[in-house]
Design a protein around this motif. Structure first.
Motif, PDB file in Angstrom:
ATOM      1  N   SER A  39      11.943  57.611   8.935  1.00  0.00           N
ATOM      2  CA  SER A  39      10.491  57.380   8.937  1.00  0.00           C
ATOM      3  C   SER A  39      10.159  56.050   9.591  1.00  0.00           C
ATOM      4  CB  SER A  39       9.930  57.322   7.516  1.00  0.00           C
ATOM      5  OG  SER A  39       9.951  58.568   6.917  1.00  0.00           O
ATOM      6  N   PHE A  56       2.982  63.384  17.368  1.00  0.00           N
ATOM      7  CA  PHE A  56       4.005  63.258  16.341  1.00  0.00           C
ATOM      8  C   PHE A  56       4.050  64.572  15.592  1.00  0.00           C
ATOM      9  CE2 PHE A  56       6.010  62.011  12.459  1.00  0.00           C
ATOM     10  CZ  PHE A  56       6.861  60.972  12.802  1.00  0.00           C
ATOM     11  N   ALA A  58       5.895  66.600  12.695  1.00  0.00           N
ATOM     12  CA  ALA A  58       6.847  66.618  11.581  1.00  0.00           C
ATOM     13  C   ALA A  58       7.147  68.074  11.221  1.00  0.00           C
ATOM     14  CB  ALA A  58       6.259  65.888  10.388  1.00  0.00           C
ATOM     15  N   ARG A  60       7.844  70.483   8.522  1.00  0.00           N
ATOM     16  CA  ARG A  60       7.752  70.620   7.067  1.00  0.00           C
ATOM     17  C   ARG A  60       8.503  71.897   6.653  1.00  0.00           C
ATOM     18  NH1 ARG A  60       3.711  72.513   7.411  1.00  0.00           N
ATOM     19  NH2 ARG A  60       3.169  72.104   9.557  1.00  0.00           N
ATOM     20  N   PHE A  89       9.893  64.728  14.401  1.00  0.00           N
ATOM     21  CA  PHE A  89      10.442  64.145  13.189  1.00  0.00           C
ATOM     22  C   PHE A  89      11.005  65.289  12.364  1.00  0.00           C
ATOM     23  CE2 PHE A  89      10.165  62.959   8.775  1.00  0.00           C
ATOM     24  CZ  PHE A  89      10.631  61.668   8.752  1.00  0.00           C
TER      25      PHE A  89
END
Lengths: 476, 476
Positions: A39, A56, A58, A60, A89
């Motif tokens: 992170s 960005f 992410a 999940r 990410f």
């Protein structure tokens, strides 16, 4: 503590402004187990890049809706366009591990070996089409990790985050699962970052990015222009168009008797596919005026419109042109239980783009494999794939063009481009021959249908779709 | 049985080709209780329109993820662009009824009166910006409906669909709830279709569409060009820029002491917002070189990057220009628990678009209300909204421009456009004054921050965000 080198940060900014200007799409993957420091690293990187062209993303844990699409759907949907940057990410790797270890998904049939190959081919086709993918694995010692978690736990507001980390570390054997990927031979290597403290880790991250982008920019600047070459032999044997068009006919009376029954059956099948969550992909290619639209209409006629979509493929928009050529189709993949019609399709790459020189020889020749891989990924997600090539002979096309020209209600259907394409008839036939030969597979077969008689073509297509679905429904 | 009139179908095709060419976006809403015949109607319409620019959007019961966005989010996301057509099979009306009657949503606080107003304002701002919305309510007698359901029930494959209809009819009092909408005064009237049999109903549908589009095309052709007029008085009193810039300063040492604490607090707040599922929207406007980017960075610095996004607003792309001006921002609304930064924003409509004449006088003047309504809809979904205007004086701007020009690492930040904007300084100040006066509301207040001292501006912004969040977190 190592201070982050501001010069390195500036250089990352400089190089990414350069790749942005040059239109190179960039994907930076940051993987690592929970509480490894990724992170903090990702946030530093996110701040170093220009927000105007940086996203960005992410990964999940998958939601129900994600499970109704091919494994890589989310990443296709969020593919950066030329010049843009994605920070992933956690990426398709983390998602693979989530799928494999999340017990919620126990009732979903997934072939993990196939998915691993899908992932590999996904990266490869992106790279082969100009994407730069830089992958990091952030690793830390247990001591550093525990210290980080303890620090969180000490803060009443952040305590739950510490618990979440601990739970994830306990539940998902992320490091073990990742090992196979880190060791596997790949066209797209990993950089492992040992996270001891933030400054040093960021510097490694920045240095790797700079090095990779410098290499890429240099390669780009010294690259020769791609060769545009349709490589036509003009001496093909057309096996696929040898219909006895006089025989492939259905009388009007017979047509009117058969059609409603087939359409009712098609409607039943739609509901059965819906119940069993099987997606159906129907692709149409063929000569101009071969009757694709009318053919699709007969299949749609009794369907529930909430369960199907029709994707009519025209010239790509600017945004579509600035993505991998499969992107505009991939984002329209039907979800499980739904039907997606493609009135022209991804095959444009090896037809119009080859013929008109919109794709280089390298691009259209590699596209056969890419397309087979793409269809394999659809198949791996459970899809039934039916592909039609509607053929008609040159005289019949002329007749239909003339008809359209003379009928006020149909004139809009005929454009100058149709006439231009007609002049390249032989090239279209050769490209279509090659396409059918290279991309007819057991999981996604081509059906060549004689299109001179519209009624015959419609009945035949309906029957083929019903057959393909019944074959699957019988087994599932 | 009334035969569907082929002439009408052709005319619908013709008129929608015309609106497509003219770039008029069209939304056709089809509402009606379960089993009223709207699937069959919608399918006929879907087939009559050109798939190249027609989308079929069915409103399904809301999923968890839908509840994490403003009520109208799905419809913003799927807004047609100029020339395109959406068929809304069940729309925001059906969704309203779902929300209200679906007991799964009992734990979501929703103010239905506010949502009804959001819906009304949504339609109005679309219409005011050139969208054509045609709404149908399909109604049928109980006898016809029962016959339809019985027919489904008789087919073993379709039986479950009959059960679903029966269950929905039983559970959701759709007709009763719709009555208020059908009766309410609206800028966008309903056409009720009595579905006795398909042919007649389709003809009514087609006739209404034709009539509406003929009227629209005629109006469009006789319309005068919109007046471009920034309506500047050049005699405003600038209350907002009367800072004593000499006093609004923070020393470096003090800054270095305060900043980390505020950033830690900001990080805690991010996790609290996440836990309580409160979205936070932070908007930045201000003079060029006022330090917006650097200011945002100080707020981001300690945040978890998986929980925020930065939207940097540049000149709109072709696709963005072909949508309602709020679209490109609306689709980037942060979901609940997340933070969305906007480095410049929807306020471009009343700033650069007013000043440069990209919006007509009618457009930018109506935008104040539209923007207030838009922010109200965010507020209604639970969002905290904080808006910053970073001010700096003209001399300081010149100094920063010169700095950028001379520093190799910063040159890229300075463009010719910045110099051109500087020449229009007074217009920017007047437009900004008007903006702040017209759009500062209790639910979305403007904070004017003196930007000459970057440290002061950063600390002040961080404090304002923390204050706004603490005020909400204290109460929730």
């Amino acid at each position: 503590m190592v201070e982050t080198d501001e010069l390195l940060e500036n250089r990352v900014g400089e190089m990414t402004r350069k790749t942005n200007e040059m239109g190179i799409p960039l994907m930076i993957v940051i993987e690592g187990p929970p509480a490894s420091g990724k992170s903090r690293l990702s946030n530093a990187l996110y701040m170093a890049l220009d927000a105007k062209y940086t996203d960005f993303m992410a990964t999940r844990p998958p939601r129900d809706i994600d499970l109704r699409y091919p494994f890589l759907q989310r990443y296709w949907n969020h593919l950066p366009k030329n010049g843009d940057i994605n920070i992933h990410f956690r990426s398709w790797y983390a998602q693979y591990i989530e799928y494999k270890t999340n017990t919620v998904l126990d009732n979903v049939r997934v072939d993990y070996e196939e998915i691993k190959q899908d992932m590999d081919r996904f990266e490869q086709t992106l790279i082969d089409n100009g994407y730069e993918i830089i992958k990091f694995y952030v690793h830390t010692t247990e001591a550093v990790r525990d210290k980080h978690i303890e620090k969180l736990r000490a803060n009443p507001v952040l305590k739950w985050k510490a618990e979440e980390f601990a739970e994830r570390l306990d539940k998902i054997d992320y490091e073990n699962e990742m090992e196979q990927f880190l060791k596997a031979p790949t066209g797209c290597p990993w950089t492992v970052i040992d996270f001891e403290e933030k400054g040093g880790a960021i510097n490694t991250l920045y240095r790797t990015i700079i090095e990779r982008l410098e290499k890429r920019v240099e390669a780009e600047e010294s690259a020769e222009a791609s060769k545009i070459d349709g490589a036509f032999t003009n001496s093909y044997e057309s096996e696929f168009f040898n219909f006895d068009f006089e025989k492939e006919k259905i009388k009007k009376k017979e047509y009117k008797e058969i059609l409603p029954d087939l359409q009712s059956r098609m409607r039943e099948i739609q509901f059965q596919l819906y119940e069993k969550k099987i997606p159906l992909v129907i692709v149409y290619e063929g000569m101009d005026a071969a009757g694709k639209g009318g053919n699709i209409k007969r299949i749609r006629e009794s369907l529930d419109p909430t369960g199907y979509t029709v994707n009519a493929t025209g010239a790509p928009t600017d945004i579509e042109l600035a993505h991998h050529y499969l992107w505009r189709f991939a984002i329209n993949t039907p979800r499980s239980g739904h039907i997606g019609f493609f009135d022209r399709s991804w095959y444009g790459r090896v037809l119009v783009e080859r013929i008109e020189g919109f794709a280089s020889k390298k691009e259209w020749t590699q596209a056969y494999d890419e397309i087979n891989d793409f269809e394999k990924s659809l198949y791996n997600s459970g899809a039934i794939i039916v592909k039609f090539f509607l053929s008609l002979d040159k005289d019949e096309q002329l007749e239909r063009f003339t008809d359209r020209q003379e009928d006020e209600d149909k004139q809009w259907k005929l454009t100058d481009e149709d006439w231009r394409n007609r002049e390249k008839w032989d090239l279209y036939v050769e490209a279509s021959e090659d396409m059918v030969r290279e991309t007819s597979t057991a999981r996604a077969p081509w059906h060549i249908i004689a299109g001179n008689d519209k009624r015959y073509a419609r009945i035949t297509a309906l029957r083929k779709v019903i057959e393909a679905c019944e074959a699957r429904l019988g087994n599932s």
